[in-house]
Scaffold this active site. Structure first.
Site, mmCIF file in Angstrom:
data_model
loop_
_atom_site.group_PDB
_atom_site.id
_atom_site.type_symbol
_atom_site.label_atom_id
_atom_site.label_comp_id
_atom_site.label_asym_id
_atom_site.label_seq_id
_atom_site.Cartn_x
_atom_site.Cartn_y
_atom_site.Cartn_z
ATOM 1 N N THR A 93 59.919 1.641 61.219
ATOM 2 C CA THR A 93 58.940 0.865 60.685
ATOM 3 C C THR A 93 58.034 2.288 60.061
ATOM 4 O O THR A 93 58.384 3.374 60.362
ATOM 5 C CB THR A 93 57.979 -0.067 61.537
ATOM 6 O OG1 THR A 93 57.260 -0.626 60.585
ATOM 7 C CG2 THR A 93 57.245 0.856 62.591
ATOM 8 N N THR A 151 43.348 2.905 43.005
ATOM 9 C CA THR A 151 42.315 3.241 42.191
ATOM 10 C C THR A 151 41.027 2.857 42.811
ATOM 11 O O THR A 151 40.942 2.122 43.759
ATOM 12 C CB THR A 151 42.386 2.590 40.872
ATOM 13 O OG1 THR A 151 42.947 1.081 41.025
ATOM 14 C CG2 THR A 151 43.292 3.250 39.907
#
Lengths: 403, 403
Positions: B188, B403
């Site tokens: 993972t 962002t």
């Protein structure tokens, strides 16, 4: 010469249609549709590869084996899927009742259903709807028939084209429903195509199979292949062209081009109306070792929730695109891979492009239609897949579908 | 006898850790972590199968080939993936700088990175962070090290167990990060396990591989297999047990059981903290023809956006579960398939269960933890996969990540 014209599924000569509200949908909209060729027609169809294929798929698959069909009976609001033996009986009764109302044979009827899975059809309503639809058949019934196949679709998906075969004017028309559970494999949710071109069943089947491979099988909304996918084409020969019996003939090329345009236009409309979609993404994978590899890579990008949410949020997180290519199973090497988004070069042979500007990428991502091109540098093959973004609205629509 | 105890990754004897803020993350949190065994240790690791495997994965994959490792240097905030040749150099410099600071060999250092893809590492900050982390190493550094591997995780994922080998008390501890881009294939996102048990490298590798297959490889948040997946285990033998050299020994069984519990607990914690998750879903597929088939079917359910949004919206649209089984590729037949959600029988041998009550299903779906069981009736094999639902929050987190 292929010319787009007005009209609907009944534009080709010798086709009628109808759509009625039988009471299956709660909102009062049309929910039983009928498409009918007044003369016998060649037919071809492709169906879902889902192992839980719904009873209507099973019934239609058997009926189309003869290569001919004259009627399509379709209901929305209930998919008649995962409904066991009763579901199979109900689909058979739909064919029988339609045949009786039209005075044709049950094996000439294709059956299609779309809507909620796992709920039995309200057959009394369906039967009454079939009788009513048969009585309402007309050349002006195309809009009602189109309304009758819609579920979460927000606009109607239809197109008609005219083309010449042996100097005769032929027409081809298609309608489709889409929105969710869209990741076709052999055919998309539901699409019905009519044409008055004369074409032999075996050739029609080949044309459909090739056109579907490059259109409906190249789109994905959410990666879920439905239990009820079906695309059919009926060709009744009323256009008067000489029967197309070979794929080598120029007439076949004309016909195939028209069929492919219709399939591609409908497939793209399905993506544009994907549940909650705010953007239309064209994903080109070029320089692949094989078409299969190109499609694997393009589909992995198209299915990635991370890519789809980034485009929704206009977040210039382009690494997710290459990440999807990397796990797609397609042959690729980081140092040979290039990426272009909306004409902006982002990565060139595995290196970030000189002068790449995040603000410019944000601007590109603000567009509604965006093309993404990945060059793998492994060979000559390419594939184009169309998909949409993943929005809050998708979650909303699908968290509240049955309730 | 396996007992859960307090503490962190430094609970096994001979391990130290540190976490510092080097300035890679904008939020001021720890972003460089170091885990260190004060004595040489056997090591094993598994890595992403993503072909775009990030430079730190490439460096660690080579280092672990000797079956030994003493230090793990990890940064968050930047994945150092899709960064080309410079990225590879940067990952190598991370190993070299760590080795220098610890006075060990560079091949004893594993390197891991997590964060945004496609952005180069700010190496000045990283180097300063490594020096700082090496100086800060301590037995109390486990919390800071854990903080240093987090990105969109909302809680820390850690567990420690104590067990006996040859009458000696040994410990095993693990930490993990998860949240998004979670669909492991071999390992993972990031998980580091320490133990003071003595075990030969080849045996340790086998144990890790088997435990990962049934834990980290059985979870999915969004179907995206990351470029940076990595799970490592360091075993330094300070517990004093006799070196485990065979998988036939009772000590191996004890050790494997402990390792599997740690892997499973961390994997489940990753799912519980899946981006935007509001529910924890356990998907059991039983009666399958093979383990591969059972896993295919369970993973198709776990990855389906339609299933995941239905659980988020508590919409009793159970047909989507069988639809996913149908397209999964697993051998199945509708009339042999049964479905149970939260103990409620929905479908029995392809037929809707008598007395099934939609309102009861809604009640079951309102729970936070829900078990789904599909019986295929094709054989004796089974698989369990863990996943979470798909919420507005997932879309929000991933539309705004960079962002």
């Amino acid at each position: 010469m292929l010319t787009k014209i007005a009209g609907g599924i009944t534009a080709p000569q010798g086709f009628k249609a109808a759509g009625v509200h039988a009471g299956i949908k709660k909102n009062g909209n049309e929910d039983v549709g009928l498409i009918y060729s007044t003369v016998p027609a060649a037919g071809a169809a492709m169906f879902t590869t889902n192992k839980m294929a719904a009873p209507p798929v099973q019934v239609s698959r058997q009926a189309i084996e003869r290569g001919a069909a004259r009627a399509i009976i379709v209901n929305s609001g209930c998919a008649n899927a995962c409904t066991g033996e009763q579901g199979l009986k109900d689909a058979q009764v739909m064919a029988l009742e339609t045949a009786k109302a039209l005075n044709i044979d049950a094996c000439e009827v294709l059956v299609a259903s779309t809507g909620v899975i796992g709920v039995p059809l309200p057959m009394d309503k369906v039967k009454a709807g079939i009788t009513q639809a048969a009585a309402a058949l007309s050349e002006n019934g195309h809009e009602a028939a189109l309304a009758a196949i819609m579920t979460t679709d927000t606009f109607k998906k239809s197109c008609v084209y005219e083309f010449k075969l042996d100097g005769k004017t032929c027409k081809i028309a298609g309608i489709a429903k889409g929105a969710g559970m869209i990741h076709p494999n052999m055919a998309t949710m539901l699409s019905f195509i009519t044409t008055d071109a004369a074409i032999a069943p075996a050739i029609l089947k080949k044309a459909l199979s090739e056109a579907v491979e490059l259109s409906f099988n190249m789109i994905s909304v959410d990666g879920d292949t439905s239990t009820n996918d079906m695309v059919t084409v009926l060709a009744n020969g009323q256009g008067g062209n000489e029967l197309i019996t070979s794929t080598d003939s120029p007439a076949y090329q004309e016909f195939y081009a028209a069929l492919k345009v219709v399939c591609t236009e409908l497939a793209q409309l399905i993506v544009r109306d994907g549940e909650g979609a705010t953007k239309f993404l064209e994903i080109n994978v070029t320089g692949a070792g094989s078409f299969a590899d190109a499609k694997l890579a393009a589909m992995a990008i198209a299915k990635s929730p991370l890519v789809k949410t980034a485009f929704f949020g206009q977040d210039p997180n382009w690494g997710r695109i290459l990440c999807a290519v990397g796990y797609s199973g397609a042959k690729s090497e980081p140092e040979k891979t290039s990426l272009d988004i909306g004409g902006l070069t982002i990565v060139s042979n595995g290196q970030g492009a000189a002068g790449f500007d995040t603000d410019k990428l944000k601007e590109v991502m603000a567009a509604k239609d965006i093309a993404i091109t990945v060059f793998l540098g492994m060979g000559e093959a390419s594939a184009t897949v169309w998909t949409c973004d993943f929005s809050y609205e998708y979650v909303k629509i699908n968290g509240e579908y049955t309730t």
